[in-house]
Structures are given as C-alpha cells and as structure tokens.
Design a protein around this motif. Structure first.
Motif, PDB file in Angstrom:
ATOM      1  N   THR A  78     -30.743  16.542  -2.591  1.00 32.96           N
ATOM      2  CA  THR A  78     -31.190  17.858  -3.076  1.00 32.96           C
ATOM      3  C   THR A  78     -30.365  18.981  -2.427  1.00 32.96           C
ATOM      4  O   THR A  78     -29.410  18.724  -1.688  1.00 32.96           O
TER       5      THR A  78
ATOM      6  N   VAL B  83     -26.773  33.341   2.752  1.00 32.51           N
ATOM      7  CA  VAL B  83     -27.471  32.834   1.569  1.00 32.51           C
ATOM      8  C   VAL B  83     -27.291  33.851   0.447  1.00 32.51           C
ATOM      9  O   VAL B  83     -27.796  34.968   0.533  1.00 32.51           O
TER      10      VAL B  83
ATOM     11  N   ALA C 199     -28.320  33.699  -2.705  1.00 34.85           N
ATOM     12  CA  ALA C 199     -29.565  33.894  -3.468  1.00 34.85           C
ATOM     13  C   ALA C 199     -30.712  33.365  -2.614  1.00 34.85           C
ATOM     14  O   ALA C 199     -30.969  32.162  -2.592  1.00 34.85           O
TER      15      ALA C 199
ATOM     16  N   THR D 214     -29.974  29.109  -5.663  1.00 32.09           N
ATOM     17  CA  THR D 214     -30.781  29.757  -6.700  1.00 32.09           C
ATOM     18  C   THR D 214     -29.977  30.723  -7.567  1.00 32.09           C
ATOM     19  O   THR D 214     -30.522  31.425  -8.410  1.00 32.09           O
TER      20      THR D 214
HETATM   21  C1  LIG Z   1     -31.708  29.061  -1.117  1.00 36.85           C
HETATM   22  C2  LIG Z   1     -32.086  27.639  -0.943  1.00 36.85           C
HETATM   23  N1  LIG Z   1     -31.334  26.853  -0.159  1.00 36.85           N
HETATM   24  C3  LIG Z   1     -31.630  25.553   0.041  1.00 36.85           C
HETATM   25  C4  LIG Z   1     -32.715  24.978  -0.565  1.00 36.85           C
HETATM   26  C5  LIG Z   1     -33.038  23.551  -0.298  1.00 36.85           C
HETATM   27  O1  LIG Z   1     -33.027  22.833  -1.481  1.00 36.85           O
HETATM   28  P1  LIG Z   1     -33.928  21.496  -1.677  1.00 36.85           P
HETATM   29  O2  LIG Z   1     -35.348  21.916  -1.562  1.00 36.85           O
HETATM   30  O3  LIG Z   1     -33.538  21.088  -3.065  1.00 36.85           O
HETATM   31  O4  LIG Z   1     -33.513  20.525  -0.668  1.00 36.85           O
HETATM   32  C6  LIG Z   1     -33.523  25.754  -1.400  1.00 36.85           C
HETATM   33  C7  LIG Z   1     -34.718  25.174  -2.049  1.00 36.85           C
HETATM   34  O5  LIG Z   1     -35.569  25.847  -2.558  1.00 36.85           O
HETATM   35  C8  LIG Z   1     -33.192  27.105  -1.597  1.00 36.85           C
HETATM   36  O6  LIG Z   1     -33.941  27.883  -2.378  1.00 36.85           O
END
Ligand SMILES: Cc1ncc(COP(=O)(O)O)c(C=O)c1O
Length: 369
Positions: free
Chosen positions: A68, A141, A143, A173
């Motif tokens: 993920t 980050v 988004a 995002t």
């Molecule tokens: C900005 C951001 N980074 C990283 C992640 C981590 O992703 P995951 O939950 O798919 O591991 C998310 C998950 O919502 C996220 O919104």
C-alpha cells in the motif's frame, strides 16, 4: 454448506479507499498469469507509461511497489536514507509524522520544520529551513490527507537542490486527481497509492525516481536495509533481466492497468477539472450548511475536504448516523484535528456531481437529526 462471501455496498467518501470503477472490478476477474509471463510484463509496461503521465514525468525509473501507500513511503525512505544522514522534514500533518518515524528507524538525524496542521509553507520558509539545517534529503507531503492541504513544493525542491539535497514527495492523495508535476516541481522521489484518486483498490504503490535520485542509488555504497523494497533488485525484476524477485500481485496490476486506461480515456486534465469542479461544488454546499473549511482557499486538495465541525455537533454521532442511515463512510480528524474536522473524499470514480449532491443531502439530514 458455507455461503459465498457477500460484502456490503458502501458509499466510500472517506480519505480512502475510494469507490472502485466497475471496469476495474472486471479487470480483476481476468485469469491470472505467472509473474514472469510476457503478458504480465506487457501490462507492467502499459502501467509505467500511463503512470509517467499522471506523475508528470519523463523518469524512466517509474515502477510499482507491491504494497500500500506506506510501502511506497518506506521504499522511498529505505532506498534514500543512510544511517547518520540528516533528513529535513516538512511537518504539517499525520503523514509527515509517519515519514519522520520511518526516517528515524533508518538511523536518520531528523530536523523538522513544524507548521500548524492545515497550513503549508512559503518559499522563504522552505529556503531558510534548508539553508539552516543543510539536510542531505528533504521530504514533504504534497497532498496531506490528514488536513486536506496541498503543498506544490516548487520552493522546497529549488532550495533543496541549491543545497545539494534530494527531495521525496508523498503524492498518495494527489496522483490521478490533481497535478503532481514531478519534473516541473523538481521532485526526485515521488510515491503514491492505488486506493485514492486512481480509483483502484488498495494494494500497490506507484513510485518514480529522477535521474539525480537514480545516480545516488547506483553510487550508494551499502544496500538498503529492506530487501523487499530494494529498488535496485526490483528494477532487475521489472525492467532489466526480469529476474524473479517476488510473486507480483497480478490481479492488482490488472486493476491498476485498467484504472490508468480509464484515466487515459478521460484525459488527465479533464479528470483534474472534474475533481476541482466537484470539490468546489461541495465546498459551496457545505457553506450553505454553515460549515467553513480548515484549509485556506487555493491551498485545498480537490480530492479530500476538511470542513470544520460546527460547535455543539458530535463528530462521532454524525459519522455513525451517516453509516447507519445512508451507508456513507466519512472520517473524522486525526491528532490535533480530532473532533474539529470531518475528512470527506471526493476522489477518483467517486468524484461526481451526483455524489456531491448525495453527500450534502445526507449531511444536512444528519446535522438536523
Ligand atoms: C498522504 C498519505 N501518505 C501515506 C499513506 C499511507 O497509505 P496506506 O494507508 O495505503 O498504506 C496515506 C494513506 O491514507 C496517505 O493519505
């Protein structure tokens, strides 16, 4: 006889996962091929080309990590952080805290430029921080899903490159719903996830690296501590020798291929405009319900909205009511924003005028109730 699994149908308007396009579900039903099958590598090539477009890059080094969005984040950290390295983190939300934690676990000396959650940085602030701290690697980050704030990052990248540092950007995002502009902004390592504006289930993490980042990687004297997320090994599997590394989740590659084909058919800029228009319509509707926004206009994500919860309204009661009465999932705030904001996704296949209308009428009813 045990009956077949039957999952409930939800309206997924939280921060992800987002609704999945029916064509993507269909693609996941296709027969599995082996992870070394030429058909798989053909699918992977299609994915790479379309991902380059979504990222806004010509980077040859663009690939998909099995895992993920957090696997994308950890992949960026483990390949580019070495023990003792100074890492500068732009800290304005939950996911920059996660980046901090990962960098520390890899032995980095972390310097953070703190901002209240929901705010972004001026170019001058970015420059002053980088000049003072002199990090070798910088992360932000783009988004921030915990706050709904967009950080374009051009000023961060310029200042970092002037100081000889590489830049990681979290585009989880934004990818597929907003401009990411990897080449234009000067991002060296960008990662994302499939379950947001790409309109896919969770499970894969697109990653792209600039030629400057690849040069660093090739010259890196020690291998990354993670074998699974080692980009050099992954490159050998996906691109070069097609040497077995791990058994790629084939159905998820089909899903991503299909969602990117849908994006290519829609047209990326049209898709961004769709996200922007639905976000704007939602914000206007929220104002009519008496709800303001956490993030200033012009700095808001089009994919994830953070309306302020009106005084006297119980966050959890509203969310439970929406799920029980409308099958709608939205999320509450994290950390300092818990109880202060809702987090409501208008992304991917879910970003439509019909869904905006559905959300607004359900929220109105829930607030009244
Ligand atoms: C900005 C951001 N980074 C990283 C992640 C981590 O992703 P995951 O939950 O798919 O591991 C998310 C998950 O919502 C996220 O919104």
């Amino acid at each position: 006889m045990i009956s077949a699994l039957q999952a409930p149908v939800r309206h997924l308007f939280g921060p992800g996962p987002s609704p999945v396009h029916p064509r993507v579900y269909e693609a996941m039903r296709q027969p599995i091929v082996g992870h070394l099958d030429p058909f798989f590598f053909q699918v992977n090539e299609e994915i790479r080309g379309w991902l380059q477009e979504c990222f806004g890059t010509k980077n040859e080094f663009t690939m998909v990590i099995s895992g993920t969005g957090s696997a994308g984040m950890e992949c960026a950290v483990t390949n580019f952080v070495e023990p003792g390295m100074k890492v500068g983190i732009f800290a304005n939300g939950y996911f920059s805290d996660r980046l901090t934690e990962m960098a520390k676990r890899h032995g980095a000396v972390v310097a953070r430029l703190e901002k209240p959650w929901g705010q972004t940085y001026t170019d001058a602030e970015a420059q002053a921080f980088i000049q003072a701290e002199k990090p070798k690697l910088v992360a932000y980050v783009q988004a921030e899903t915990s706050t709904g704030c967009y950080t374009p990052g051009d000023g961060i990248c310029n200042a970092a490159h002037d100081a000889g540092a590489l830049v990681i950007a979290d585009c989880v995002t934004s990818l597929g719903g907003m401009p990411v502009r990897v080449d234009e902004a000067g991002i060296d390592i960008a990662y994302s996830g499939t379950q947001k504006a790409l309109g896919c289930p969770p499970g894969l993490a697109p990653v792209t690296c600039s030629p400057r980042a690849v040069e660093y990687l090739r010259a890196r004297p020690t291998p990354s501590v993670s074998w699974y997320l080692d980009l050099k090994l992954l490159l050998d599997y996906y691109e070069n020798a097609h040497r077995y590394h791990h058994t790629a989740p084939i159905s998820m590659f089909y899903a991503l291929r299909e969602s990117l084909a849908i994006i290519a058919s829609e047209g990326l800029e049209k898709r961004w405009a769709r996200h922007e228009a639905n976000h704007e319509a939602f914000v206007a509707g929220l104002a009519e319900l008496g709800m303001g926004m956490l993030v200033s206009e012009g700095e808001r994500l089009w994919t994830l909205n953070t309306p302020l919860i009106p005084a006297g309204v119980d966050d959890l009661k509203i969310r439970k009511h929406l799920m029980a009465n409308h099958g709608i999932e939205i999320a509450g705030g994290l950390g300092p924003l818990a109880g202060r904001v809702f987090r409501i996704g208008t992304m991917g296949y879910g970003s439509s005028p019909e869904n905006v209308a559905l959300l607004l009428s359900a929220l109105k009813e829930a607030l009244a109730a």
